[in-house]
Design an enzyme around this catalytic site. Structure first.
Site, PDB file in Angstrom:
ATOM      1  N   ARG A  96      -1.436   3.892  -8.622  1.00 39.17           N
ATOM      2  CA  ARG A  96      -0.914   4.389  -7.337  1.00 39.17           C
ATOM      3  C   ARG A  96      -2.121   4.741  -6.482  1.00 39.17           C
ATOM      4  NH1 ARG A  96       3.851   8.653  -5.874  1.00 39.17           N
ATOM      5  NH2 ARG A  96       5.018   6.745  -6.345  1.00 39.17           N
ATOM      6  N   HIS A 130       5.820  -0.622  -2.141  1.00 37.93           N
ATOM      7  CA  HIS A 130       6.305   0.185  -3.277  1.00 37.93           C
ATOM      8  C   HIS A 130       7.336  -0.650  -4.054  1.00 37.93           C
ATOM      9  CE1 HIS A 130       7.012   3.493  -5.788  1.00 37.93           C
ATOM     10  NE2 HIS A 130       7.635   4.330  -4.987  1.00 37.93           N
ATOM     11  N   GLN A 176      10.008   0.788  -6.647  1.00 40.77           N
ATOM     12  CA  GLN A 176      11.187   1.459  -6.089  1.00 40.77           C
ATOM     13  C   GLN A 176      12.273   0.441  -5.753  1.00 40.77           C
ATOM     14  OE1 GLN A 176      11.571   4.977  -5.585  1.00 40.77           O
ATOM     15  NE2 GLN A 176      13.692   4.298  -5.374  1.00 40.77           N
ATOM     16  N   ASP A 228      13.348   7.016   4.619  1.00 38.28           N
ATOM     17  CA  ASP A 228      12.216   7.567   3.864  1.00 38.28           C
ATOM     18  C   ASP A 228      11.571   8.631   4.759  1.00 38.28           C
ATOM     19  OD1 ASP A 228      10.131   7.909   2.037  1.00 38.28           O
ATOM     20  OD2 ASP A 228       9.124   6.015   2.524  1.00 38.28           O
ATOM     21  N   CYS A 251      14.158   6.874  -1.372  1.00 41.42           N
ATOM     22  CA  CYS A 251      13.328   6.812  -2.583  1.00 41.42           C
ATOM     23  C   CYS A 251      12.963   8.197  -3.112  1.00 41.42           C
ATOM     24  CB  CYS A 251      12.065   5.987  -2.316  1.00 41.42           C
ATOM     25  SG  CYS A 251      10.969   6.697  -1.071  1.00 41.42           S
ATOM     26  N   ARG A 285      14.859   4.297 -11.770  1.00 39.40           N
ATOM     27  CA  ARG A 285      13.436   3.977 -11.894  1.00 39.40           C
ATOM     28  C   ARG A 285      13.087   3.775 -13.371  1.00 39.40           C
ATOM     29  NH1 ARG A 285       9.884   5.603  -7.889  1.00 39.40           N
ATOM     30  NH2 ARG A 285       8.401   4.385  -9.122  1.00 39.40           N
TER      31      ARG A 285
HETATM   32  N1  NVA Z   1       6.594   6.352   1.990  1.00 38.50           N
HETATM   33  C1  NVA Z   1       6.418   7.387   1.011  1.00 38.50           C
HETATM   34  C2  NVA Z   1       7.092   7.010  -0.279  1.00 38.50           C
HETATM   35  C3  NVA Z   1       6.981   8.056  -1.361  1.00 38.50           C
HETATM   36  C4  NVA Z   1       7.599   7.628  -2.644  1.00 38.50           C
HETATM   37  C5  NVA Z   1       4.925   7.638   0.800  1.00 38.50           C
HETATM   38  O1  NVA Z   1       4.165   6.677   0.737  1.00 38.50           O
HETATM   39  O2  NVA Z   1       4.541   8.808   0.731  1.00 38.50           O
HETATM   40  N1   CP Z   2      10.005   7.565  -5.156  1.00 37.28           N
HETATM   41  C1   CP Z   2       8.810   7.842  -5.738  1.00 37.28           C
HETATM   42  O1   CP Z   2       7.968   6.973  -5.961  1.00 37.28           O
HETATM   43  O2   CP Z   2       8.667   9.141  -6.096  1.00 37.28           O
HETATM   44  P1   CP Z   2       7.327   9.847  -6.620  1.00 37.28           P
HETATM   45  O3   CP Z   2       6.372   9.911  -5.474  1.00 37.28           O
HETATM   46  O4   CP Z   2       7.793  11.199  -7.067  1.00 37.28           O
HETATM   47  O5   CP Z   2       6.764   9.040  -7.759  1.00 37.28           O
END
Ligand code: NVA
Ligand code: CP
Length: 300
Positions: free
Chosen positions: A104, A131, A134, A219, A259, A287
């Site tokens: 990540r 992502h 997801q 989101d 998500c 997930r």
């Molecule tokens: N768009 C959000 C998704 C989190 C799972 C982010 O990147 O923070």
């Molecule tokens: N939806 C998602 O990826 O959640 P986290 O940031 O908690 O992993």
């Protein structure tokens, strides 16, 4: 055979993705019966997080344990990457020790660079641009509740961000219509828009975008790394809240997904998030099952 990575949804073809979703349903049933098939015994997943996580970390870690393997968590600050060790070096070292690596990170190019130096499959656990994990869970959730998503109308409300980009890829792969309602200045990537133009439309007015929709998705307005823009974004995105009024424009049986984490009162009202059309808790739980199926696909 060369190693397969999962960097975007496009890393796999429609048949492969469908086989993962089908397998996820089987694994979900087995999970409910506490009947675990240890298909990945002695296999190890390395997980590198350069951003925070709850769902991604727990689902991968629990998933590996249930499949008979093990997962190692490297936190944003707790490894040498956090102190500046080049990503290419980390990729080469870890791939001598583990069977698969989840990363990540921020720039998507960083993930691509990491994958190019890895001898083992690399999974995108979220980048600034995509992502895909997801989406596996979202597609499983839609399919379980409503059947095939092909030909359906999906509406993305809010920022043209990493999740939005993965929905654009999904629209093309699975042949559904995606309306994106975002404020000007927050459009998704222009190149991706061009690539998916037969499936994706930008419609500025949320009410118009949502007409006869089968699935509404949103989101957070400021993603991880955009915390400084929070206040300015709150103002720009205010007309884009998914609330009970907006949901009335969609089909009566439309589903709502997010998500998570969610900000109640910003991108979604508490009433919609907790309401009868929301499947967000099931989506989050999925997930686990979809990523177990992904790990099996990449490792066996
Ligand atoms: N768009 C959000 C998704 C989190 C799972 C982010 O990147 O923070
Ligand atoms: N939806 C998602 O990826 O959640 P986290 O940031 O908690 O992993």
């Amino acid at each position: 055979m060369s190693v397969r990575h999962f960097l975007t949804l496009n890393s796999l073809n429609q048949d492969e993705l469908l086989s993962i979703i089908n397998r996820a349903s089987v694994l979900k049933k087995q999970f409910k019966q506490k009947n675990f098939e240890t298909t990945l015994s002695n296999r190890v997943l390395g997980m590198i997080f350069e951003k925070s996580s709850t769902r991604t970390r727990v689902s991968f870690e629990a998933g590996m344990a249930q499949l008979g393997g093990h997962a190692i968590y490297l936190s944003p600050t707790g490894s040498q990457i956090g102190r500046g060790e080049p990503i290419e070096d980390t990729a080469r070292v870890l791939s001598k020790m583990v069977d698969c690596i989840m990363l990540r990170t921020f720039e998507h190019e960083r993930l691509e660079l990491f994958a190019s130096y890895s001898d083992v499959p690399v999974i995108n656990g979220l980048s600034d641009s995509f992502h895909p994990c997801q989406l596996l869970a979202d597609l499983l959730t839609y399919t379980e509740n409503r059947g095939s998503i092909q030909g359906k109308k999906v509406v993305w409300i809010g920022d043209g961000n990493n999740m939005c980009h993965s929905y654009m890829n999904a629209a093309k792969i699975f042949d559904f219509k995606l309306n994106i309602a975002c404020p000007e200045g927050f459009d998704p990537d222009a190149g991706l828009l061009d690539e998916t133009k037969d499936f994706v439309s930008i419609i500025r007015e949320p009410e118009k975008a949502v007409e006869n929709a089968d699935l509404i998705v949103t989101d957070v307005w400021a993603s991880m790394g955009q915390e400084d823009e929070q206040a300015q974004r709150l103002e720009k995105f205010a007309p884009y809240q998914v609330n009970t009024e907006l949901m009335k424009y969609a089909n009566g049986d439309a589903l709502f997904m997010h998500c998570l984490p969610a900000h109640r009162g910003e991108e979604v009202s508490a009433a919609v998030l907790e309401g009868p059309q929301s499947v967000v808790w099931e989506e989050a739980g999925n997930r686990l099952h979809s990523q177990k199926a992904l790990l099996e696909f990449l490792l066996r």
